[in-house]
Design a protein around this motif. Structure first.
Motif, short mmCIF file in Angstrom:
data_model
loop_
_atom_site.label_atom_id
_atom_site.label_comp_id
_atom_site.label_asym_id
_atom_site.label_seq_id
_atom_site.Cartn_x
_atom_site.Cartn_y
_atom_site.Cartn_z
N THR A 359 0.85 -1.19 0.00
CA THR A 359 0.00 0.00 0.00
C THR A 359 0.88 1.24 0.00
O THR A 359 2.07 1.18 0.32
N GLU A 361 1.77 4.03 2.00
CA GLU A 361 1.62 4.30 3.43
C GLU A 361 1.76 5.80 3.74
O GLU A 361 2.76 6.25 4.31
N LYS A 364 0.93 6.72 7.69
CA LYS A 364 2.00 6.22 8.56
C LYS A 364 3.22 7.14 8.54
O LYS A 364 3.94 7.27 9.53
#
Length: 575
Positions: A359, A361, A364
C-alpha cells in the motif's frame, strides 16, 4: 553522369531515404539529434520518409532523449555529426548500452574520398585517422555499419537495425557525405526486416523446461522476481501469463519497477536486499525457489549487493541463456522457455504462499510538521499517479524514493540505475513523452529530478515546449547533490550548487504563462492542494513544480545503499 552500376537497379533509391524508410518501418516516428555539415544532406530526407526531426539542444541531451523514447516507443534513432557531435552523445549512448536500450546512432561523416586521402579536415584529430571515433563507439554498440560501399549498404543497414532490435542495444551507422544520396537497390524495401527472435533448439528448450518444472513443482515457497531485462527484451506478456496461471507471489527489483501490474493481487513489492521493506525481504529470502527473470544485479539495483538469496535456490532466465541453480544452458533464451512453462506447469502441484500486502503508506509517514519529507512524499505520489502514467526518476533521491511508491496499473517506470548519469532524466522525460505521443496516446509523463541533476540538462525543457509535450516536472529543491552527500561529504563544497530561480527558467527558454504552468510548493498543505487539483491533474502541457525538501533528508533505501557504497569505495582489499 550516373554510375554505370546504378543502371541495373530495379528501384533506385538514395541511401538516406532507404535508411530513414527502414527506421519508419520498425516503428520510429521522430529522430533526435543536431545538424552538422557532415549530416545536413541526409537530414533533408527525414520528412520525406514520414519522420519528424526533433531538433535537440545538444547531443548529450539528444542521446538521453533517444534513450527515453526507446523505453516507451520500443526503439529510437539519433543523428549526430562526425567527431564533435558523436563524442558529445557518447555518454548517453553508453548508458543505453549498459541498460539494454535499442538506439540507432547515425553519424554523418566526411566523404569516402576525404577519408581515403587522409585529408586534414575540421572535426578530426588532424592525424588522418577517420575511424578513431567509430572505434570508440564500437565498445558501446552491438553492431557497426560503415556505409562505404554502395553494393553492401542496404544489407548493412538491415542487419544493423535487426541487431539493434533483437539484442536491445545501440548500433552505430557511419554515413559518409558522398554516400548520402548515392542510389542503391530500393526493391529490398518491399520485404520488411525480419525482427523475429531466433527460436531455441526444441530439444534443448524442452530439457530446460523439464528441469525447471521439476524444481518448481517440488518447491514449497516459490516466488517470481522480475528485473530490467524482462522489460528490455520484451517478455512481459510471458511473465504476466505465467503469473496469471500460477498465482505465485511476484516481486520487482528497482530496475524492474513498472514491469508488473502493481494492482495485481499477487504483487508483493520491491526487492533490493537490505533496502527492501522487512516483509518483502523476509518473503523473498525465505523462498526455497526464486524464478529470477531478466536480472541485472548491479550495486544500486541490489542496495549494495545485499541480496540474501542463494544460487542453489535460484533459476535465472536471460535473453541469451538460462541458469538453473549452478547449471548454465547457453543459447536457450528465456522467451521460449517461459512460454512452455506457462503451457506445461501443473498448477495442482504448486504451493502458492501469500504475497505481502503493498500500500501507499501515506498516513504512517505523515508527521505533525508542514515540512515535506522524503518518507511522506513518495507514498503520497502513489496516490497522485494515474493508470498508464510514465514515471521518470533521476539518479539520486528520486530513484530510491520511488521504491516506496505503489504504481497504479499500466504505469511505465523509466529509471537509469545501472549507468546512473546525473541529468539523464530530463532528456529521457522529453524522449519518453514524445514516444508516447508518437504512439498515439495521451499519457502523462511525470518527472522527478533533484536540483543538482536538473542543472546539468535544464535546457531540454525547451524541446518539451517546442513539441507541446505533456510533462509534469517535480523539481526537488534540496540544495545540492544529496546522493553524493550521503555517500561522502555531507558539508563538502563540491556537493553544493548555486541556487537558481527555477520557475523563471521556462520563460527564459521559450515558454510563456500560456504554455507552462509553474508552482512553488513548500509545505504539506500546499502539496496536498496541488495534488488534488483537477486542473493540475488533467493539464495537457508542461507543468513545473519547485518542491522544497530538507537538505539532509533522503529516502530510507538511499541511506542504506549510500552507506554500503561508501564502504565499498573505501575497501583496500577483496577481503
Amino acid at each position: 553522369m550516373s554510375d554505370i552500376r546504378e543502371q541495373s537497379l530495379k528501384k533506385p533509391i538514395a541511401v538516406s531515404e532507404y535508411l530513414f524508410r527502414r527506421l519508419h518501418e520498425i516503428g520510429i516516428r521522430s529522430v533526435h539529434g543536431l545538424p552538422g555539415d557532415f549530416n545536413l544532406v541526409a537530414l533533408d530526407y527525414i520528412p520525406k520518409c514520414g519522420l519528424k526531426w526533433v531538433g535537440s539542444v545538444n547531443e548529450l541531451n539528444a542521446a538521453y532523449a533517444a534513450d527515453g523514447y526507446a523505453r516507451t516507443k520500443g526503439i529510437s534513432a539519433i543523428v549526430t555529426t562526425f567527431g564533435v557531435g558523436e563524442l558529445s552523445a557518447i555518454n548517453g549512448i553508453a548508458g543505453a548500452f549498459s541498460e539494454h536500450v535499442p538506439v540507432v546512432h547515425i553519424v554523418g561523416c566526411p566523404s569516402t574520398i576525404s577519408q581515403r586521402n587522409g585529408m586534414l579536415l575540421h572535426h578530426t584529430l588532424g592525424n588522418g585517422d577517420f575511424n578513431v571515433f567509430a572505434n570508440m563507439s564500437s565498445q558501446i554498440s552491438c553492431d557497426m555499419a560503415r556505409l562505404n560501399k554502395p553494393e553492401e549498404i542496404a544489407g548493412q543497414i538491415d542487419h544493423a537495425l535487426r541487431e539493434c532490435w533483437i539484442r536491445s542495444r545501440p548500433v552505430y551507422i557511419m554515413l559518409p557525405t558522398d554516400m548520402a544520396e548515392k542510389n542503391i537497390e530500393g526493391a529490398r524495401l518491399d520485404t520488411p526486416i525480419d525482427l523475429t527472435e531466433p527460436k531455441n533448439d526444441p530439444d534443448r528448450e524442452d530439457y530446460v523446461v523439464d528441469v525447471v518444472l521439476k524444481y518448481l513443482h517440488a518447491a514449497k515457497s516459490p516466488v517470481i522476481l522480475v528485473d530490467a531485462c524482462a522489460i528490455r527484451h520484451r517478455v512481459l506478456k510471458e511473465v504476466h501469463d505465467l503469473l496469471e496461471k500460477t498465482k505465485l507471489p511476484v516481486f520487482v527489483t528497482p530496475m524492474g519497477k513498472g514491469a508488473i501490474n502493481e494492482d495485481h493481487e499477487n504483487y508483493g513489492g520491491v526487492y533490493a536486499g537490505t533496502g527492501s521493506q522487512a516483509a518483502v525481504a523476509e518473503r523473498v529470502e525465505s523462498a526455497d525457489l526464486v524464478l529470477s527473470i531478466g536480472s541485472l544485479k548491479s550495486d544500486f539495483n541490489t542496495a549494495g549487493f545485499s541480496y540474501r538469496t542463494s544460487q542453489l535456490k535460484t533459476i535465472d532466465f536471460h535473453s541469451t541463456h538460462c541458469t538453473v541453480r549452478y547449471s548454465e544452458y547457453p543459447g536457450v533464451v528465456m522467451r521460449g522457455v517461459l512460454r512452455k512453462l506457462v503451457e506445461r506447469v501443473d498448477v495442482s502441484k504448486l504451493s502458492v504462499p501469500p504475497s505481502p500486502k503493498v500500500t501507499n503508506e501515506v498516513a504512517k509517514n505523515r508527521d505533525s510538521s508542514q515540512t515535506i519529507t522524503q518518507a511522506f512524499f513518495w507514498p503520497r505520489v502513489g496516490e497522485y499517479l494515474k493508470k498508464n502514467d510514465i514515471v521518470v526518476t533521476e539518479t539520486g533521491t528520486s530513484n530510491f524514493g520511488i521504491w516506496e511508491t505503489r504504481f497504479p496499473a499500466g504505469v511505465t517506470g523509466v529509471t537509469q540505475i545501472l549507468w546512473g548519469s546525473i541529468g539523464w532524466s530530463v532528456g529521457a522525460a522529453q524522449g519518453a513523452a514524445l514516444g508516447a505521443k508518437d504512439a498515439g496516446t495521451d499519457r502523462r509523463t511525470v518527472l522527478f529530478v533533484g536540483d543538482g541533476s536538473f542543472q546539468l540538462t535544464a535546457q531540454e525543457i525547451t524541446t518539451m515546449i517546442r513539441h507541446k509535450l505533456r510533462v509534469t516536472i517535480f523539481l526537488i529543491y534540496n540544495d545540492g547533490f544529496t546522493i553524493e552527500r550521503f555517500i561522502h561529504g555531507m558539508e563538502a563544497e563540491y556537493n553544493d550548487i548555486t541556487r537558481w530561480k527555477y520557475t523563471e527558467l521556462p520563460g527564459v527558454i521559450g515558454g510563456s504563462d500560456e504554455t507552462v504552468r509553474k508552482f512553488i510548493v513548500k509545505t504539506k498543505d500546499e502539496l496536498e492542494k496541488l495534488l488534488t487539483d483537477k486542473e493540475f491533474n488533467d493539464a495537457p502541457g508542461l507543468q513545473f513544480v519547485e518542491l522544497w525538501m530538507p537538505r539532509e533528508d533522503a529516502p530510507r533505501a538511499l541511506k542504506i545503499t549510500a552507506e554500503i557504497a561508501a564502504k565499498n569505495n573505501a575497501k583496500m582489499t577483496d577481503e
